[in-house]
Design a protein around this motif. Structure first.
Motif, PDB file in Angstrom:
ATOM      1  N   UNK A 110       0.826  -1.209   0.000  1.00 41.26           N
ATOM      2  CA  UNK A 110       0.000   0.000   0.000  1.00 41.26           C
ATOM      3  C   UNK A 110       0.866   1.268   0.000  1.00 41.26           C
ATOM      4  N   UNK A 111       1.949   1.240   0.742  1.00 39.54           N
ATOM      5  CA  UNK A 111       2.830   2.406   0.811  1.00 39.54           C
ATOM      6  C   UNK A 111       3.785   2.496  -0.373  1.00 39.54           C
ATOM      7  N   UNK A 112       3.775   1.459  -1.248  1.00 42.24           N
ATOM      8  CA  UNK A 112       4.641   1.429  -2.429  1.00 42.24           C
ATOM      9  C   UNK A 112       6.105   1.605  -2.046  1.00 42.24           C
ATOM     10  N   UNK A 113       6.529   0.860  -1.051  1.00 41.49           N
ATOM     11  CA  UNK A 113       7.907   0.919  -0.587  1.00 41.49           C
ATOM     12  C   UNK A 113       8.762  -0.015  -1.432  1.00 41.49           C
ATOM     13  N   UNK A 114       9.865   0.510  -1.959  1.00 43.48           N
ATOM     14  CA  UNK A 114      10.814  -0.287  -2.729  1.00 43.48           C
ATOM     15  C   UNK A 114      12.189  -0.152  -2.104  1.00 43.48           C
ATOM     16  N   UNK A 115      12.946  -1.248  -2.115  1.00 39.85           N
ATOM     17  CA  UNK A 115      14.269  -1.273  -1.504  1.00 39.85           C
ATOM     18  C   UNK A 115      15.308  -1.625  -2.565  1.00 39.85           C
ATOM     19  N   UNK A 116      16.554  -1.246  -2.274  1.00 36.84           N
ATOM     20  CA  UNK A 116      17.658  -1.490  -3.210  1.00 36.84           C
ATOM     21  C   UNK A 116      18.915  -1.753  -2.400  1.00 36.84           C
ATOM     22  N   UNK A 117      19.753  -2.705  -2.812  1.00 34.87           N
ATOM     23  CA  UNK A 117      20.958  -2.999  -2.024  1.00 34.87           C
ATOM     24  C   UNK A 117      22.035  -1.934  -2.203  1.00 34.87           C
ATOM     25  N   UNK A 118      22.854  -1.767  -1.170  1.00 34.44           N
ATOM     26  CA  UNK A 118      24.023  -0.892  -1.245  1.00 34.44           C
ATOM     27  C   UNK A 118      25.091  -1.622  -2.045  1.00 34.44           C
ATOM     28  N   UNK A 119      25.599  -0.974  -3.100  1.00 34.78           N
ATOM     29  CA  UNK A 119      26.526  -1.628  -4.018  1.00 34.78           C
ATOM     30  C   UNK A 119      27.897  -0.964  -3.960  1.00 34.78           C
ATOM     31  N   UNK A 120      28.880  -1.715  -4.360  1.00 35.91           N
ATOM     32  CA  UNK A 120      30.233  -1.184  -4.531  1.00 35.91           C
ATOM     33  C   UNK A 120      30.572  -1.274  -6.020  1.00 35.91           C
ATOM     34  N   UNK A 121      30.508  -0.128  -6.677  1.00 31.93           N
ATOM     35  CA  UNK A 121      30.777  -0.106  -8.120  1.00 31.93           C
ATOM     36  C   UNK A 121      31.143   1.319  -8.536  1.00 31.93           C
ATOM     37  N   UNK A 122      31.691   1.417  -9.744  1.00 33.26           N
ATOM     38  CA  UNK A 122      32.035   2.719 -10.303  1.00 33.26           C
ATOM     39  C   UNK A 122      30.813   3.287 -11.021  1.00 33.26           C
ATOM     40  N   UNK A 123      30.526   4.511 -10.717  1.00 30.57           N
ATOM     41  CA  UNK A 123      29.420   5.207 -11.373  1.00 30.57           C
ATOM     42  C   UNK A 123      29.970   6.458 -12.049  1.00 30.57           C
ATOM     43  N   UNK A 124      29.360   6.817 -13.157  1.00 30.82           N
ATOM     44  CA  UNK A 124      29.850   7.924 -13.968  1.00 30.82           C
ATOM     45  C   UNK A 124      29.032   9.179 -13.710  1.00 30.82           C
ATOM     46  N   UNK A 125      29.752  10.287 -13.649  1.00 31.37           N
ATOM     47  CA  UNK A 125      29.118  11.602 -13.500  1.00 31.37           C
ATOM     48  C   UNK A 125      29.359  12.404 -14.768  1.00 31.37           C
ATOM     49  N   UNK A 126      28.395  13.209 -15.134  1.00 30.81           N
ATOM     50  CA  UNK A 126      28.499  14.052 -16.331  1.00 30.81           C
ATOM     51  C   UNK A 126      28.686  15.498 -15.900  1.00 30.81           C
ATOM     52  N   UNK A 127      29.812  16.077 -16.259  1.00 32.11           N
ATOM     53  CA  UNK A 127      30.115  17.465 -15.914  1.00 32.11           C
ATOM     54  C   UNK A 127      29.926  18.306 -17.165  1.00 32.11           C
ATOM     55  N   UNK A 128      29.062  19.291 -17.082  1.00 32.67           N
ATOM     56  CA  UNK A 128      28.777  20.170 -18.219  1.00 32.67           C
ATOM     57  C   UNK A 128      29.500  21.500 -18.039  1.00 32.67           C
ATOM     58  N   UNK A 129      30.056  22.003 -19.146  1.00 26.91           N
ATOM     59  CA  UNK A 129      30.795  23.260 -19.140  1.00 26.91           C
ATOM     60  C   UNK A 129      30.478  24.043 -20.408  1.00 26.91           C
ATOM     61  N   UNK A 130      30.774  25.330 -20.356  1.00 32.36           N
ATOM     62  CA  UNK A 130      30.555  26.218 -21.489  1.00 32.36           C
ATOM     63  C   UNK A 130      31.820  27.050 -21.708  1.00 32.36           C
TER      64      UNK A 130
END
Length: 482
Positions: A110-130
């Motif tokens: 009813x509360x629509x609760x979803x869970x996700x495990x804590x992971x150890x991995x590389x994640x990519x970030x996108x840096x925008x510049x002008x």
């Protein structure tokens, strides 16, 4: 006759008021006894008839998701907002101070609760510049006046012209150069062998050389006068080189045998003339910039990066940028310069991304939009080819933490017959697109709530449990910290 009637009416009205008050008192007393009897009614069931949850002190209550009413003992709809009441398991009084919440499967759905495990991995970030396109300063040349004088003749008259290496740019007349050339010619006359360089009378020079040898005129090759004249000649040639006269022009002067006071200035590199400040008859001093030449094959994007993106950037990273002149075309360069100082007004710093423009599409001052994809390790450094897989950071989805100013809170799920949700304060690192890097507070494999965490925190407040969003509780905890 009228006064007795009026007194009678007043007397009847007083009796009615007194009767109403007595009736209300009797009904209120009776209602209080009935209610207190219901509340004081003990549970007559035996311990064998109680469920395991009831024995452990855990019971089910029904709460409104909008907190309209206190928790109810029976299911149904909220009498205020009309929403369906959500069943929820609550513990005994010993657990009232712990930020924990027990939910059944029905309440989680009813509360629509979803869970996700804590992971150890590389994640990519996108840096925008002008920024904008500029010529690479490492492939630019600056032509300046190497002596004071007057510009005699200009060969490259406009900016934007393409020049090759050793193309003549302009001629410069200098009195200092004239007197130095005159000294050179005077020394040459004392050495007959150098008269052979004269272009006008080569045979006469050779004849004079033969005659001087036969008659014995002039210094001999092994005499001290000859050696002194040769050293003086070399000294004057070196002085002319210091003044900026090329070796070919000095040889030409010795062939001519006459001082002119004019020196030609040549292009030291091939490229496009960016600035042209040469005008005939203009006096220039030593060091005056006259020509600026840039190589169109080497340009770079001068970009403004925000202070918060400093840790994501490093030398050698690939940068993709676009310009409105070529829609849909992506250019790829590499970072070759990172400004060591920040702009105090904009709070930005400059990035230089070199691009070898072999097709010569880009032009200076073109506006560009750039982006860099970077990954961080667990210690906050940018990932390289030498980074090991075990240096990956702990990450959680960006929707998991509840960020309230200086605090970040996540709800950790402990699986079992009924899932227990525990509020926990964590220390977050940088945000990488859809993830947050975790520095403290979580372990790999733990389950965190990624959807429905606001509902869980609201339920804590409804059940009078300490909410992790409560600023007063955060202040109290900080007071007890060492």
């Amino acid at each position: 006759m009228r006064f007795p009637v009026r007194n009678m009416h007043l007397k009847n009205r007083g009796l009615v008021i007194i009767g109403v008050v007595i009736l209300a008192f009797i009904l209120g007393y009776a209602f209080r006894n009935v209610t207190s009897g219901v509340q004081a009614k003990p549970d007559s069931r035996s311990p064998l008839e109680m469920t395991a949850e009831e024995k452990s002190g855990v019971r089910t209550v029904y709460v409104c998701s909008m907190s309209c009413i206190p928790p109810m003992e029976e299911p149904g709809k909220c009498p205020v907002c009309g929403m369906e009441l959500i069943p929820m398991l609550v513990g005994d009084k010993e657990e009232q101070d712990a930020p924990k919440l027990v939910l059944g499967d029905d309440a989680i759905k009813r509360a629509e609760v979803r869970i996700h495990p804590v992971e150890r991995k590389f994640v990519s970030a996108e840096i925008r510049m002008f920024g904008q396109i500029e010529y690479d300063p490492a492939h630019m040349s600056y032509v300046s006046a190497f002596m004071p004088g007057v510009i005699d003749r200009v060969y490259v008259k406009r900016a934007g012209q393409t020049v090759r290496w050793h193309d003549r740019l302009f001629d410069l007349y200098s009195s200092d150069l004239y007197f130095t050339q005159q000294e050179l010619v005077s020394v040459m006359k004392t050495i007959p062998s150098f008269l052979a360089f004269q272009a006008k009378t080569p045979y006469a020079a050779r004849k004079a050389l033969i005659q001087s040898r036969s008659t014995g005129e002039g210094p001999k090759a092994d005499s001290p006068e000859y050696k002194e004249a040769m050293e003086k000649l070399a000294s004057i040639r070196h002085k002319l080189r210091i003044l900026g006269l090329p070796k070919a022009d000095i040889d030409e002067l010795m062939k001519l045998g006459e001082p002119t006071g004019i020196a030609s200035v040549y292009a030291t590199k091939a490229g496009v003339v960016i600035e042209q400040n040469a005008y005939e008859g203009t006096f220039v001093n030593t060091g005056t910039p006259i020509f600026t030449i840039g190589d169109p094959r080497y340009v770079w994007a001068r970009l403004d990066a925000y202070e918060s993106d400093f840790s994501w950037l490093r030398m050698g990273q690939e940068v993709e940028f676009e310009t409105d002149a070529y829609p849909g075309v992506a250019f790829t360069g590499k970072i070759v310069f990172i400004d060591p100082a920040f702009d105090p007004n904009k709070r930005t710093f400059k990035i230089g991304a070199l691009y070898p423009d072999k097709e010569r599409k880009l032009r200076p001052n073109m506006l560009v939009r750039a982006k860099v994809h970077a990954e961080l390790t667990a210690d906050g450094k940018v990932r390289t080819d030498l980074t090991r897989d075990d240096q990956a950071p702990l990450v959680i989805p960006a929707s998991a933490p509840l960020i309230t100013g200086e605090r970040a809170v996540v709800y950790v799920a402990a699986p079992g017959e009924n899932i227990t949700f525990e509020g926990r304060e964590v220390v977050l690192g940088r945000k990488a697109k859809d993830y947050y890097l975790v520095r403290e507070g979580l372990e790999e494999g733990e389950l965190v709530v990624v959807n429905g965490n606001f509902k869980l925190d609201s339920a804590m407040q409804i059940l009078a449990k300490p909410s992790m969003m409560d600023s007063h509780r955060a202040d109290a905890e900080s007071d007890h910290r060492p």
